[in-house]
Design a protein around this motif. Structure first.
Motif, PDB file in Angstrom:
ATOM      1  N   ARG A 202      27.588  40.153  34.535  1.00 39.84           N
ATOM      2  CA  ARG A 202      28.678  39.201  34.338  1.00 39.84           C
ATOM      3  C   ARG A 202      29.593  39.236  35.556  1.00 39.84           C
ATOM      4  NH1 ARG A 202      33.815  39.583  32.394  1.00 39.84           N
ATOM      5  NH2 ARG A 202      33.517  41.822  32.024  1.00 39.84           N
ATOM      6  N   PHE A 203      29.955  38.056  36.044  1.00 34.59           N
ATOM      7  CA  PHE A 203      30.851  37.982  37.201  1.00 34.59           C
ATOM      8  C   PHE A 203      32.266  38.313  36.760  1.00 34.59           C
ATOM      9  CE2 PHE A 203      33.759  35.645  40.020  1.00 34.59           C
ATOM     10  CZ  PHE A 203      33.360  36.168  41.243  1.00 34.59           C
ATOM     11  N   ASP A 204      32.847  39.303  37.386  1.00 33.43           N
ATOM     12  CA  ASP A 204      34.207  39.741  37.074  1.00 33.43           C
ATOM     13  C   ASP A 204      35.117  39.335  38.233  1.00 33.43           C
ATOM     14  OD1 ASP A 204      36.609  41.183  36.754  1.00 33.43           O
ATOM     15  OD2 ASP A 204      35.592  42.768  35.635  1.00 33.43           O
ATOM     16  N   LYS A 205      35.947  38.325  37.985  1.00 32.11           N
ATOM     17  CA  LYS A 205      36.803  37.803  39.049  1.00 32.11           C
ATOM     18  C   LYS A 205      37.766  38.868  39.572  1.00 32.11           C
ATOM     19  CE  LYS A 205      38.343  33.649  38.496  1.00 32.11           C
ATOM     20  NZ  LYS A 205      39.145  32.476  38.061  1.00 32.11           N
ATOM     21  N   GLN A 206      38.313  39.662  38.673  1.00 24.20           N
ATOM     22  CA  GLN A 206      39.264  40.687  39.080  1.00 24.20           C
ATOM     23  C   GLN A 206      38.590  41.741  39.973  1.00 24.20           C
ATOM     24  OE1 GLN A 206      41.293  42.518  35.804  1.00 24.20           O
ATOM     25  NE2 GLN A 206      42.561  43.831  37.100  1.00 24.20           N
ATOM     26  N   GLU A 207      37.375  42.170  39.587  1.00 17.62           N
ATOM     27  CA  GLU A 207      36.625  43.141  40.382  1.00 17.62           C
ATOM     28  C   GLU A 207      36.239  42.556  41.735  1.00 17.62           C
ATOM     29  OE1 GLU A 207      34.258  46.319  41.790  1.00 17.62           O
ATOM     30  OE2 GLU A 207      35.921  46.185  40.365  1.00 17.62           O
ATOM     31  N   PHE A 208      35.892  41.262  41.746  1.00 23.43           N
ATOM     32  CA  PHE A 208      35.493  40.625  42.997  1.00 23.43           C
ATOM     33  C   PHE A 208      36.636  40.626  44.003  1.00 23.43           C
ATOM     34  CE2 PHE A 208      35.358  36.710  45.577  1.00 23.43           C
ATOM     35  CZ  PHE A 208      34.236  36.997  46.337  1.00 23.43           C
ATOM     36  N   PHE A 209      37.818  40.195  43.571  1.00 22.69           N
ATOM     37  CA  PHE A 209      38.948  40.114  44.504  1.00 22.69           C
ATOM     38  C   PHE A 209      39.427  41.505  44.926  1.00 22.69           C
ATOM     39  CE2 PHE A 209      39.385  35.776  42.692  1.00 22.69           C
ATOM     40  CZ  PHE A 209      39.321  35.084  43.884  1.00 22.69           C
ATOM     41  N   ALA A 210      39.296  42.481  44.028  1.00 18.57           N
ATOM     42  CA  ALA A 210      39.642  43.856  44.399  1.00 18.57           C
ATOM     43  C   ALA A 210      38.686  44.369  45.473  1.00 18.57           C
ATOM     44  CB  ALA A 210      39.600  44.752  43.169  1.00 18.57           C
ATOM     45  N   SER A 211      37.396  44.027  45.332  1.00 17.57           N
ATOM     46  CA  SER A 211      36.411  44.475  46.331  1.00 17.57           C
ATOM     47  C   SER A 211      36.610  43.753  47.662  1.00 17.57           C
ATOM     48  CB  SER A 211      34.989  44.248  45.810  1.00 17.57           C
ATOM     49  OG  SER A 211      34.696  42.867  45.689  1.00 17.57           O
TER      50      SER A 211
END
Length: 424
Positions: A202-211
């Motif tokens: 599942r794409f996690d927007k919060q995790e993506f921007f943190a990375s």
């Protein structure tokens, strides 16, 4: 002492697992003494090879890769790639390739790539249903991108030996490295497309921007290195020094490098650089002997008698490098063969940059083949897997590298157009 006896003595020492530098140096010193040459002459050949300004970039790039590893930049790249490809089936396979591409902009070494990323990538793939053979084989194979993609340590060594432009060689290496990455991704797609258990996440927007925030600063490292060199602001040595300072600053800002990690990086750099320079010095003495015996001229006559085609010559050279790369360290081979093959290549009107890329690419394949196969042994060590199992897993992923190698031989413009566009 004839060249035949010299070669036999070196071969026996290599079979007995004597380190390459000493396997070259011992018989070479004996040859010089028996030939009536002074020990001072031998010493000058050895020391002159090590006193090369272009080679000063080698320890700096080694230190850069070690710093990037111990500062956790490899982990940040892996996290970013995983977050970006969360919904793609077989995403960990693509993440492994993408992580190797990203880390290669800083390391320049297959060993550093295999060690830093392998211990992150392989356990993640095993936990998510990928076979051990697939995980270890892909990790080992993708590490070959690092010594091809700039800043490449073999490219620095070749440029110093051939008196070629390091910037042009770096620029020429970008396309083959990217093509190899695409080829690896194609093999991953073929191998995972019929495995429904490797489902997308599942794409996690919060995790993506943190990375993304985690890789913004490290992503500027290749800009500093390549932008500085290609833009004419730095020499390769100066670019490496600036990049080391920049990564140290990143580590301070992110608080990701401990004193123990820094000392470990320094120790790894000293050990690795010492090994490289010993090989360079010993191989230089052996190369001097071969030059005295007019081996380059003899080989030129042999090649010209076999073929007048530059393509056939390059194919023969690639085959020779593939064979030598299975038993001898790539650095030693470069120091030995560049002074011999460069004049022959000029006879065939082959661009020195093209020859350099083909030599490096051919030799890197030796990192996947026993009995030397450094990438195999490092991957096996970090994954606690048998070397034979890693080798079997790497075989399918070696095919893209072979295809790209043939492409550079038959269509050299694919690698020369970028240096020409940049005016290098």
């Amino acid at each position: 002492m004839s060249l035949l006896l010299l070669g036999l003595a070196i071969a026996i020492l290599l079979i007995l697992r004597v380190p390459v530098a000493f396997a070259f140096l011992g018989p070479s010193l004996a040859y010089m003494l028996l030939d009536g040459q002074s020990s001072g002459m031998s010493l000058r050949q050895v020391t002159n090879a090590a006193q090369s300004f272009p080679l000063l970039a080698v320890p700096l790039f080694v230190f850069l890769g070690a710093l990037a590893n111990h500062a956790g930049l490899a982990d940040r790249l892996f996290r970013f790639a995983l977050a970006a490809l969360a919904r793609v089936r077989g995403n960990l396979g693509y993440v492994t390739v993408g992580g190797s591409v990203g880390f290669s902009w800083m390391s320049g070494s297959a060993v550093a790539d295999a060690a830093a990323l392998g211990k992150v990538q392989i356990p993640a793939m095993l936990r998510n249903g990928y076979s051990r053979r697939f995980a270890t084989g892909l990790s080992a194979s993708s590490s070959l991108i690092a010594p091809v993609m700039p800043p490449s340590i073999p490219a620095v060594i070749y440029a110093g030996l051939a008196a070629a432009s390091t910037g042009a060689l770096f620029a020429a290496s970008v396309v083959p490295a990217l093509l190899m990455a695409l080829g690896l991704c194609a093999v991953v797609w073929l191998m995972v497309r019929r495995q429904p258990n490797l489902t997308a996440g599942r794409f996690d927007k919060q995790e993506f921007f943190a990375s993304v925030r985690g890789v913004l600063l490290p992503a500027l490292t290749p800009v500093i290195i390549l932008g500085g060199i290609l833009g004419g602001f730095f020499t390769p040595t100066e670019a490496a020094a600036v990049a080391v300072i920049y990564v140290l600053l990143i580590a301070l800002v992110l608080r990701s490098l401990s004193l123990k990690g820094l000392l470990t990086a320094i120790r790894e750099t000293v050990v690795t650089t010492g090994g490289i320079m010993l090989i360079v010095a010993a191989a230089a003495l052996l190369g001097h002997i071969l030059a005295m015996e007019r081996l380059p001229q003899l080989l030129t006559e042999v090649f010209v008698s076999i073929t007048e085609s530059p393509v056939v010559f390059m194919l023969l050279v690639s085959l020779l490098m593939l064979v030598l790369g299975t038993v001898i360290d790539a650095t030693a081979i470069l120091v030995l063969v560049v002074p011999i093959l460069l004049p022959i290549g000029l006879q065939y009107e082959i661009d020195p940059i093209t020859l350099g890329v083909v030599l490096i690419f051919s030799l890197m394949l030796g990192l996947l083949t026993p009995p030397v196969g450094t990438a195999l042994f490092v991957t096996a060590a970090v994954s606690e897997t048998r070397v034979g199992e890693v080798f079997k897993g790497a075989l399918p992923f070696a095919m893209p590298a072979v295809v790209v190698l043939l492409l550079t031989i038959f269509f050299p413009d694919t690698i020369l157009f970028l240096p020409e566009v940049l005016g290098l």
